[in-house]
Motif scaffolding. Sequence first.
Motif, mmCIF file in Angstrom:
data_model
loop_
_atom_site.group_PDB
_atom_site.id
_atom_site.type_symbol
_atom_site.label_atom_id
_atom_site.label_comp_id
_atom_site.label_asym_id
_atom_site.label_seq_id
_atom_site.Cartn_x
_atom_site.Cartn_y
_atom_site.Cartn_z
ATOM 1 N N UNK A 153 -57.957 109.769 41.357
ATOM 2 C CA UNK A 153 -59.303 109.714 41.494
ATOM 3 C C UNK A 153 -60.836 108.801 41.685
ATOM 4 N N UNK A 154 -60.044 107.546 41.113
ATOM 5 C CA UNK A 154 -60.346 106.345 41.022
ATOM 6 C C UNK A 154 -60.677 105.813 42.131
ATOM 7 N N UNK A 155 -60.966 104.063 42.206
ATOM 8 C CA UNK A 155 -60.109 102.891 42.760
ATOM 9 C C UNK A 155 -60.014 101.844 42.259
ATOM 10 N N UNK A 215 -58.833 108.392 53.041
ATOM 11 C CA UNK A 215 -59.169 109.050 51.845
ATOM 12 C C UNK A 215 -57.624 109.747 51.349
ATOM 13 N N UNK A 216 -56.894 109.392 50.466
ATOM 14 C CA UNK A 216 -55.847 110.570 50.025
ATOM 15 C C UNK A 216 -56.128 110.998 48.012
ATOM 16 N N UNK A 217 -55.507 111.651 47.995
ATOM 17 C CA UNK A 217 -55.266 111.889 47.082
ATOM 18 C C UNK A 217 -54.199 113.019 46.529
ATOM 19 N N UNK A 228 -55.027 103.905 40.854
ATOM 20 C CA UNK A 228 -56.494 105.154 41.393
ATOM 21 C C UNK A 228 -55.859 106.682 42.712
ATOM 22 N N UNK A 229 -55.555 106.639 43.505
ATOM 23 C CA UNK A 229 -55.397 108.095 44.609
ATOM 24 C C UNK A 229 -55.041 109.383 43.397
ATOM 25 N N UNK A 266 -59.728 115.579 36.888
ATOM 26 C CA UNK A 266 -60.364 114.976 38.529
ATOM 27 C C UNK A 266 -62.254 115.392 38.540
ATOM 28 N N UNK A 307 -50.900 113.916 44.043
ATOM 29 C CA UNK A 307 -51.499 115.631 43.538
ATOM 30 C C UNK A 307 -50.051 114.970 42.262
#
Lengths: 229, 229
Positions: free
Chosen positions: B189-191, B76-78, B185-186, B149, B80
Motif C-alpha cells: 500500500x505504498x509507492x 490502482x492495484x492491491x 509497493x502495491x 495496510x 493480496x
Amino acid sequence: MHTQLLAPSVIGTKVNPSNCPTADQFGLLAGHAGLITTEYSYGKDEEIYGEDEPAEYVYQIIRGAVRTYKLLSDGRRQIGAFHLAGDVFGLELGKSHRLAAEAIIDTTVRLVKRRSLEQAAGTDVSVARKLWTMTAGDLRHAEDHMLLLGRKSAMERVANFLLEMDRRLAIAGLMALPMCRRDIGDYLGLTLETVSRALSQLHSEGVLGFSGARQIVLRDRQRLRSMDA
Amino acid sequence: MHTQLLAPSVIGTKVNPSNCPTADQFGLLAGHAGLITTEYSYGKDEEIYGEDEPAEYVYQIIRGAVRTYKLLSDGRRQIGAFHLAGDVFGLELGKSHRLAAEAIIDTTVRLVKRRSLEQAAGTDVSVARKLWTMTAGDLRHAEDHMLLLGRKSAMERVANFLLEMDRRLAIAGLMALPMCRRDIGDYLGLTLETVSRALSQLHSEGVLGFSGARQIVLRDRQRLRSMDA
DNA sequence: CGTCGCTTTGATCTAAATCAAGTTGAGTGG
DNA sequence: CCACTCAACTTGATTTAGATCAAAGCGACG
C-alpha cells in the motif's frame, strides 16, 4: 464474515430457546443433536475474547453488534470486521483467536462448543463444507478490505462503508449505526475526524441525511456507488 | 496463502512426472488417484487467470513466483499475496477467482482440476479439512495484512515485508527477490519510491546489505523485528 | 437541566505521494 | 568482450491528503 445462518426474516424476531434440536436457526448445522448451544449476553464495550486466547466457542449474534480487531503495542487498532444480528464470528481452525472481539452495544450471542462443531464436521461432510464456506466468506471480505485499506481514498472508504452498512442493517431505508466514529475510522484505516468530515461533506452534498449522528438515510446510493472507486 | 504442500526439502528439486498417483508432493491430497494433475508454464508477467474468471483449477507452484491482485478501474492495484515455490493458490469455494494472478518471473505450476478436488473432499474428510486449512491460512495472512495496510507506517511495512520474505525465500542468508519495487509497493500500500527510500535507509543504517537491487542480506533481524511495530 | 462522551469543525503539521532527474545494471547485439 | 539500451531503481524537490492538535456544539442520560 457476516455469514448469515439465520434467514433474514428471523433477525430481530424472537428466537426459540437454545438446546432445541429441531430449531433451524443454525442453518445447515441444524439437526445435529450433538451441538450444544447456550446463550450469553455482553454489555457495551465488554470483551468477548482476547487476541490469541484459546478458541473454545463459535458465536452467533442473536441481537447486538460486535467488532473484531487487532491491536499494536502502542494502541493502534485495526478493526477487521463488524458483526451484526445473525452473523457468526469466532470460528477458528487453529488453537486460538487471531482477532479480539468486543460487544459494540449490549449483545446476546448463541455459543456453540467448537469441539462439538468439529465432531459434527468429522461425520457429516455438509457440516464440514458449511464451516469451509464461512471461512471462505470471511476471506472474501478480507480481500476486498485489503484493497480498500491499501489503495482507496478517504471518501471512497467512507462511501464503501455506508453501502456495506446500508446493505447489512438498513431497515426501511434508515441505517442505525451501532458504532462510534472512532470504530468506523479504525475499520477504514482513518482517524475519526476524517470519517466525520467525509460524512459532513456527503451530508452537505445531499447524498445522505442525518437524524442524530448515528441515524443515517442514504438519499443517493447511485452517487455513493460512483464514489466507491 | 503460502500453504506448503511440499516438504521444504522438496522445493526446487526435480519433481516426479504429474499424473503419478503415488507421488506425495501433494501432501494430504496424495493417494487420491482421482486427482488429475498437469503441469504448465507461464512467462514473466503472463496472466494465469483474471479477476472474476471461472475458477476451474487450483495451482501449486513448482518453480517461479506469482502475484495475486485486485485492480480498481483507474489502474490502482492491491497485491493480496506473493506465492512462491511450493505454495498453492487459486483455491476458491465460489464460482470464480476473486483476485487475478500473474507470473512475476517464468513460472511452472502444477494444476489440479477443482472439480476433482471437490469430489475427493466429498468422500474423504481429511481432504475437506485440508482445503479448509488452506483457506484458513489465506485468511490469517489477510487479517495480518489488513493491520499492516490500515495502521502501520511505511518503515514498519517494509520491515514486515523483509522479514516475511526472509522467512519464505532466504537461502543461506541471501534473499533473491523475484519482484520489482512497484510490486512491493502495491503489496504494502505504498509507492515504489517510498519502498526504495525505506530500503535505502535500512541499508545506510547497516540493517541490510545489497548485491544488486533485488539481492538482499539481512544483517540485523532483531532490529528489523523491533521496527515491525 | 447539567454533565460528559461523542461529534463536528477549524488550524496546522507531516508522512507519504507526486513530480522530476539522474544512475545503475541486466540483457542485447555488434 | 564491450558498448548500448532500456527498464528498474535511487534520489531530490515539492505537493497534498489525511493526521494531529484544539475548541466548540450537541444530545443522551442520570
